[in-house]
Design a protein around this motif. Structure first.
Motif: not given
Ligand code: CAA
Length: 689
Positions: A404-409
């Motif tokens: 949770q909270g990880a950034i997906l780029a």
């Protein structure tokens, strides 16, 4: 009024502290206050030596660039340096952070320089299209000799304290924490030893040694053509250093001043200063303030170890951030990692990093064939094939894996980020991070904001960009984002003119003459014609060249023929193919001739696209578009970027010429509404900020 320079008396020694945040730039106010403090110290019989030191994060970072273009107020920086030259007591500069430009020149006018070990000095004025205007071109050759001075001043490089000490640019280097105390102790030693006041201006050995070497300057120009092409400042720097050799110090200074005045008034310098501020302005996103607290990025995952994925990975390794690199097959993974290693080893072979650094960086990679290995990453960057289906599939799978909270780029260069984000249950965490190839070299990073991207994610991306040495430009979602969309019309026009019968070498020559490192067709040949995606349904010259095995430079033949040294020459085969494709497509029209006409055709559509990008709110500001072109497409920095350049041409003229082109070539040249409005109002893009 708060004083920017204050003094404290420490038994015989006057400590003058300059305090003008953020970087102690020598503004009118600081120069005036410093002059007054120095005057007081000179007159005070109890003071036997003076230490100049700075508060905050750095020594003086230079003249205040924001005041350029306004009338100079007295004392000018050269006045201040002359005042120091004439000082009746020893003056010691105590340097921490960066002593740059006028800041370093101020230090050079002091009798002694002591620096913190982490400090750097340098004369970066060349990057602003000017030269050191406060004696730098006269004093540095008197310390390091003419050849080293030419190298230092025309490169503008920053020199670490250890090297500066060995070159004699500083007199002592001490631990950061003890700079102030050591500077005072140094001053006391000078007093105890009789108070000598050595002035750099009085040194003659190195400049006299250059008298007999009249070829030195011509040789330097010849050996460094890349530093000179299109720029005014490097040639002026050589002239000023030559004056240090041929003229007495004060006359040399007068030459330097005259050259400085000429450069500072030039459009090239105005453009380079515009780029300096544009780069810094780009980091500001108006609706994102202190409430959007960036996430700490401690671990990154990169999906895809191809050219882009590998280059992206290197950025993080260089910043000491561990990367889990995921590929689909062992072979692709091994190949990707081997390429990264090869790149580092090539850098080490050039002496720009140690083998120990290579190993330290490589040790930060965790290779994997399993997306599950990304579970602990704070940021995931997908750099796979440009297919919406493939990307949506990866994002949907990541959604089920990452914390949770990880950034997906996504590193997509043109796909709809919102559709990619919709494949997850957390579109607020999805952002575009569009790197430019080669991703470990190019400084532009487009941060693409989707309709759901959270402010925290944008704040994190903007901050991270700086950490990995990139300049982030925020872009909205559209086909090609800012830089690719902006420059695409240049390519279309180049190809249209080619079919109309304009020789490709003439088109390329016009672009190189404008200041691009290479022309459109040379660039295509360099990238490789098979690598560039094409519309398979349409017969194109490029398609035919690929079918004929003419893939570009790597095969010795593409649009051009290449000799063994990769020098291009016009190709009869290509000329015949162009004629065939033009005839098959029923292309009519006359060849465009002359650089001015060619550049109008090639570059006005870029300006027009920029106006549309701005009007649609895809870019936040005109200067963001300029810096994206400069850093993403090597738009010549001394032109300031397409919109700055258009302002210099005059938008009235741009619109009038576009209307004339529209009458012949149709709608692509119809001026965008924003362009027309600004032209009608007699304004430029610069007036929008
Ligand atoms: N004048 C005015 N403002 C300056 C400035 C200068 N010389 N140098 C930096 N600033 C401003 C920046 O615009 C920025 O402002 P915002 O925060 O409002 O955006 C702020 O100071 C901090 O700058 P950075 O974001 O660049 O901070 P950093 O820590 O990454 O880098 C630095 C600091 C190394 C000093 C870098 O700012 C830099 O390289 N500055 C320019 C140095 C330079 O070119 N000096 C020569 C000036 S010309 C001269 O001196 C002519 C002469 O000979 C008389």
């Amino acid at each position: 009024m708060t004083r920017t320079a204050t003094s404290a008396f420490m038994a015989d020694v006057m400590l003058i502290t300059l305090d003008n945040p953020p970087v102690n730039a020598l503004s009118n106010a600081l120069r005036r206050d410093l002059h007054e403090e120095l005057q007081r110290a000179f007159e005070d019989a109890a003071v036997r030596a003076i230490v100049l030191i700075c508060a905050g994060r750095t020594f003086v970072a230079g003249a205040d660039i924001t005041e350029f273009g306004q009338p100079w107020q007295r004392p000018s920086l050269p006045d201040l340096c002359t005042f120091l030259d004439d000082a009746p007591k020893p003056v010691i500069a105590a340097i921490h952070g960066t002593a740059l430009g006028g800041g370093f020149e101020l230090a050079l006018a002091c009798h002694y320089r002591i620096a913190a070990l982490s400090a750097k000095v340098g004369l970066p004025e060349v990057h602003l299209g000017i030269l050191p205007g406060a004696g730098g071109t006269q004093r540095v050759p008197r310390i390091v000799g003419v050849e080293a001075a030419l190298e230092i001043i025309t490169s503008g490089r920053r020199i670490g304290a250890t090297e500066a000490l060995s070159l004699g640019l500083i007199d002592a280097a001490v631990g950061d924490a003890i700079l102030r105390d050591e500077a005072i102790a140094f001053a006391k030693r000078v007093i105890a030893d009789g108070g000598a006041m050595p002035r750099i201006r009085d040194r003659t050995v190195t400049v006299e040694a250059a008298h007999a070497r009249s070829d030195l300057f011509a040789n330097f120009r010849k050996a460094n053509p890349h530093r000179f092409k299109g720029f005014l400042a490097p040639a002026a720097i050589v002239e000023a250093v030559e004056a240090a050799v041929t003229l007495p110090f004060d006359d040399g200074l007068a030459t330097e001043t005259a050259l400085f005045e000429r450069l500072v008034a030039s459009p090239e310098s105005a453009a380079q200063r515009h780029a300096f501020f544009a780069e810094r302005e780009a980091a500001r996103v108006p609706d994102i303030g202190a409430d959007a607290v960036p996430i700490d990025i401690c671990a990154v995952g990169v999906i895809g170890a191809g050219t882009m994925g590998g280059g992206i990975t290197m950025n993080f390794l260089n910043a000491g951030i561990p990367v889990t690199l995921v590929e689909m097959t062992q072979e692709a993974l091994d190949r990707g990692i081997a390429t990264i290693r090869r790149n580092y080893e090539a850098t080490a072979a050039k002496g720009r990093m140690t083998t120990q650094h290579v190993e330290q960086r490589m040790a930060l990679i965790s290779p994997s064939l399993d997306l599950g290995a990304l579970v602990d990453a704070d940021l995931l960057i997908e750099a796979v094939y440009e297919s919406m289906d493939v990307k949506r599939d990866i994002f949907a799978r990541l959604d089920g894996i990452v914390k949770q909270g990880a950034i997906l780029a996504s590193n997509t260069s043109f796909l709809d980020l919102n559709r990619i984000a919709a494949a997850t249950r957390r579109p607020a965490c999805v952002v575009g991070l569009h790197f430019f190839s080669p991703a470990n070299v190019m400084r532009l990073l487009e941060v693409v904001r989707g309709s759901a991207t959270s402010k925290t994610v944008i704040a994190t991306a903007m901050k991270l960009a700086k950490r990995i040495g990139k300049v982030a430009v925020l872009s909205g979602v559209c086909d090609g984002f800012i830089a690719n969309r902006l420059l695409a019309p240049r390519g279309y026009q180049a190809e249209a003119m080619m079919l109309e019968g304009t020789p490709i070498a003439e088109i390329d020559r016009a672009l190189v003459g404008y200041g691009f490192a290479m022309g459109h067709f040379q660039m295509m040949d360099l990238v490789g014609l098979d690598v560039i995606g094409r519309d398979a349904a349409k017969r194109t010259v490029m398609g035919d060249l690929v079918a004929a095995g003419r893939l570009g430079q790597k095969r010795g033949a593409g649009y051009y023929d290449y000799d063994e040294k990769r020098r291009p020459s016009p190709s009869a085969v290509t000329a015949a193919l162009i004629a065939e494709v033009a005839a098959a497509g029923g292309v009519a029209g006359a060849a465009t001739r002359g650089d001015e006409a060619l550049l109008a055709r090639l570059l006005y559509p870029v300006v027009n696209e920029g106006a549309k990008i701005l009007d649609e709110g895809i870019a936040l500001r005109a200067s963001d578009i300029d810096i994206a072109a400069v850093l993403g497409y090597n738009w010549p920095v001394y032109r300031g970027g397409p919109l700055f350049w258009a302002d210099q041409v005059g938008l009235g003229r741009v619109v009038a010429e576009m209307r004339a082109l529209e009458a012949v070539h149709g709608e692509v040249f119809r001026p965008a509404p924003l362009l027309v409005r600004l032209a009608d109002e007699g304004r430029g893009f610069g007036s929008l900020s």
